[in-house]
Design a protein around this motif. Structure first.
Motif, mmCIF file in Angstrom:
data_model
loop_
_atom_site.group_PDB
_atom_site.id
_atom_site.type_symbol
_atom_site.label_atom_id
_atom_site.label_comp_id
_atom_site.label_asym_id
_atom_site.label_seq_id
_atom_site.Cartn_x
_atom_site.Cartn_y
_atom_site.Cartn_z
ATOM 1 N N ASP A 150 1.664 9.532 1.055
ATOM 2 C CA ASP A 150 1.172 8.450 1.528
ATOM 3 C C ASP A 150 2.567 7.647 2.177
ATOM 4 O OD1 ASP A 150 -0.876 5.783 0.304
ATOM 5 O OD2 ASP A 150 0.763 5.578 1.582
ATOM 6 N N PHE A 151 2.494 7.444 3.355
ATOM 7 C CA PHE A 151 3.451 6.768 4.251
ATOM 8 C C PHE A 151 3.750 5.507 4.028
ATOM 9 C CE2 PHE A 151 2.665 10.850 6.362
ATOM 10 C CZ PHE A 151 4.084 11.517 6.357
ATOM 11 N N ASN A 152 2.865 4.666 3.278
ATOM 12 C CA ASN A 152 3.017 3.351 3.191
ATOM 13 C C ASN A 152 3.816 2.940 1.881
ATOM 14 O OD1 ASN A 152 1.328 2.474 5.613
ATOM 15 N ND2 ASN A 152 -0.208 3.009 4.699
ATOM 16 N N GLY A 153 3.770 3.760 0.832
ATOM 17 C CA GLY A 153 4.275 3.559 -0.304
ATOM 18 C C GLY A 153 4.486 4.619 -1.212
ATOM 19 N N LEU A 154 5.463 4.056 -2.129
ATOM 20 C CA LEU A 154 5.630 5.005 -3.445
ATOM 21 C C LEU A 154 5.726 4.495 -4.851
ATOM 22 C CD1 LEU A 154 7.165 7.846 -4.241
ATOM 23 C CD2 LEU A 154 9.133 6.654 -3.890
ATOM 24 N N ILE A 155 5.236 5.020 -5.574
ATOM 25 C CA ILE A 155 5.194 4.529 -7.206
ATOM 26 C C ILE A 155 6.362 5.506 -7.919
ATOM 27 C CG2 ILE A 155 3.968 4.467 -9.391
ATOM 28 C CD1 ILE A 155 1.503 4.532 -7.430
ATOM 29 N N GLN A 156 7.074 4.588 -8.722
ATOM 30 C CA GLN A 156 8.170 5.468 -9.316
ATOM 31 C C GLN A 156 7.985 5.031 -10.873
ATOM 32 O OE1 GLN A 156 11.671 3.725 -7.698
ATOM 33 N NE2 GLN A 156 12.132 5.490 -6.416
ATOM 34 N N VAL A 166 -1.397 7.542 -3.931
ATOM 35 C CA VAL A 166 -0.090 7.123 -3.650
ATOM 36 C C VAL A 166 0.850 8.086 -4.278
ATOM 37 C CG1 VAL A 166 1.537 5.153 -3.833
ATOM 38 C CG2 VAL A 166 -0.774 4.645 -3.532
ATOM 39 N N THR A 167 1.801 8.453 -3.664
ATOM 40 C CA THR A 167 2.939 9.601 -4.026
ATOM 41 C C THR A 167 3.370 9.079 -5.320
ATOM 42 O OG1 THR A 167 2.955 10.527 -2.118
ATOM 43 C CG2 THR A 167 4.743 10.875 -3.714
ATOM 44 N N THR A 207 -3.641 -3.805 -10.345
ATOM 45 C CA THR A 207 -2.017 -4.424 -10.662
ATOM 46 C C THR A 207 -1.270 -3.780 -9.438
ATOM 47 O OG1 THR A 207 -2.370 -4.645 -13.033
ATOM 48 C CG2 THR A 207 -0.110 -5.069 -11.809
ATOM 49 N N ILE A 208 -1.350 -2.432 -9.289
ATOM 50 C CA ILE A 208 -0.400 -1.702 -8.409
ATOM 51 C C ILE A 208 -0.770 -2.061 -7.188
ATOM 52 C CG2 ILE A 208 0.365 0.570 -7.732
ATOM 53 C CD1 ILE A 208 0.084 1.379 -10.636
ATOM 54 N N ASN A 209 -2.053 -1.771 -6.725
ATOM 55 C CA ASN A 209 -2.524 -2.321 -5.326
ATOM 56 C C ASN A 209 -2.115 -3.647 -5.126
ATOM 57 O OD1 ASN A 209 -3.965 0.051 -4.489
ATOM 58 N ND2 ASN A 209 -5.735 -0.445 -5.606
ATOM 59 N N ARG A 210 -2.193 -4.754 -5.968
ATOM 60 C CA ARG A 210 -1.839 -6.159 -5.800
ATOM 61 C C ARG A 210 -0.252 -5.995 -5.239
ATOM 62 N NH1 ARG A 210 -3.780 -11.304 -8.979
ATOM 63 N NH2 ARG A 210 -2.346 -12.854 -7.611
ATOM 64 N N PHE A 235 1.649 -3.565 -4.224
ATOM 65 C CA PHE A 235 1.700 -3.165 -2.803
ATOM 66 C C PHE A 235 1.346 -4.273 -1.586
ATOM 67 C CE2 PHE A 235 1.815 1.245 -4.524
ATOM 68 C CZ PHE A 235 3.178 1.695 -4.002
ATOM 69 N N ALA A 236 0.239 -4.988 -1.784
ATOM 70 C CA ALA A 236 -0.303 -5.763 -0.945
ATOM 71 C C ALA A 236 0.930 -7.229 -0.900
ATOM 72 C CB ALA A 236 -1.475 -6.269 -1.198
ATOM 73 N N SER A 237 1.487 -7.239 -1.990
ATOM 74 C CA SER A 237 2.535 -8.271 -1.997
ATOM 75 C C SER A 237 3.825 -8.106 -1.128
ATOM 76 C CB SER A 237 2.762 -8.526 -3.535
ATOM 77 O OG SER A 237 3.736 -9.566 -3.470
ATOM 78 N N LEU A 238 3.898 -6.832 -1.190
ATOM 79 C CA LEU A 238 5.335 -6.269 -0.490
ATOM 80 C C LEU A 238 4.920 -6.361 1.147
ATOM 81 C CD1 LEU A 238 6.452 -3.651 -2.610
ATOM 82 C CD2 LEU A 238 7.433 -5.833 -2.451
ATOM 83 N N ASP A 239 3.631 -6.652 1.629
ATOM 84 C CA ASP A 239 3.489 -6.897 3.115
ATOM 85 C C ASP A 239 4.033 -8.524 3.533
ATOM 86 O OD1 ASP A 239 2.424 -4.556 3.477
ATOM 87 O OD2 ASP A 239 0.398 -5.092 3.082
ATOM 88 N N ARG A 240 4.043 -9.149 2.352
ATOM 89 C CA ARG A 240 4.407 -10.568 2.485
ATOM 90 C C ARG A 240 5.633 -10.754 2.054
ATOM 91 N NH1 ARG A 240 -0.484 -10.484 0.269
ATOM 92 N NH2 ARG A 240 0.388 -11.295 -1.594
#
Length: 207
Positions: free
Chosen positions: A3-9, A53-54, A117-120, A122-127
């Motif tokens: 997923d080129f939009n994000g990564l979970i660690q 998401v990777t 929670t994780i989706n939110r 990632f969305a926050s990191l757009d702003r």
């Protein structure tokens, strides 16, 4: 999966008896504390795997243990690097941001974590530059970023009730903008187990 939009660690400790969930050992013993640790990791991994998401596993301790190697069958394994938790998280996030525009790092004992929670995050990191998921004990269960500063994690008293406040002060001093998600919780001691996850305790009634 890519997923080129994000990564979970996922940050986790290798389940070596006597070295994980040490605050549970006096009450429950090493074997049960280790079992609870593994169940917490399994739950968090399930939450992450529910998303397209990777996901990577960043491990502290012996990565040769079968439990860790089983995770490595599904996800890339990396060894945590650094003298304290702050250095280790900074290194992991920096490694991730070299490959992805947004990275969300979660703790493996974050029992309240959900896909939403994780989706939110990632969305926050757009702003915002940084997003944090506060924990009820004064720390946090999640940190995400689309940019970093070398001083972001410095001089934080890890393991204390002032972690989140110190972290937010650092972020502001580094000139970064952040957002806080709704508070969650992780599992550290027997009180946490009885309050948030009694189903993990043998013989304990729910509720």
């Amino acid at each position: 999966m890519m997923d080129f939009n994000g990564l979970i660690q996922v940050f986790l400790k290798s389940p070596q008896p006597g070295k994980v969930k040490t605050r549970l050992i006096p009450d429950l013993g090493e074997t049960l504390a280790t079992d609870i640790h593994e169940r917490l990791v399994t739950r968090v991994m399930g939450v992450c795997e529910a998303l397209d998401v990777t996901t990577e596993c960043w491990v502290a301790g012996d990565i040769s243990l079968p439990f860790v190697q089983a995770l490595g069958q599904r996800h890339a394994l990396y060894e945590q690097q650094g003298l304290d938790l702050g250095e280790r998280m900074y290194h992991a996030l920096l490694h991730g941001l070299a490959r992805y525009p947004r990275v969300v790092l979660v703790g493996a004992d974050a029992y309240s974590l959900t896909p939403e929670t994780i989706n939110r995050a990632f969305a926050s990191l757009d702003r915002h530059d940084v997003v944090l998921g506060p924990a009820s004990d004064g720390g946090y269960i999640l940190v995400g970023a689309n940019k970093l500063h070398p001083d972001m994690f410095r001089d934080v008293d890890w393991g204390t009730a002032s972690v989140l406040d110190q972290q937010l002060e650092n972020i502001v001093l580094c000139g970064l903008h952040y957002e806080l998600l709704p508070a969650g919780y992780d599992i550290d001691d027997l009180e946490d187990l009885r309050r948030f996850a009694p189903e993990l305790l043998p013989g304990e009634p729910p509720g």
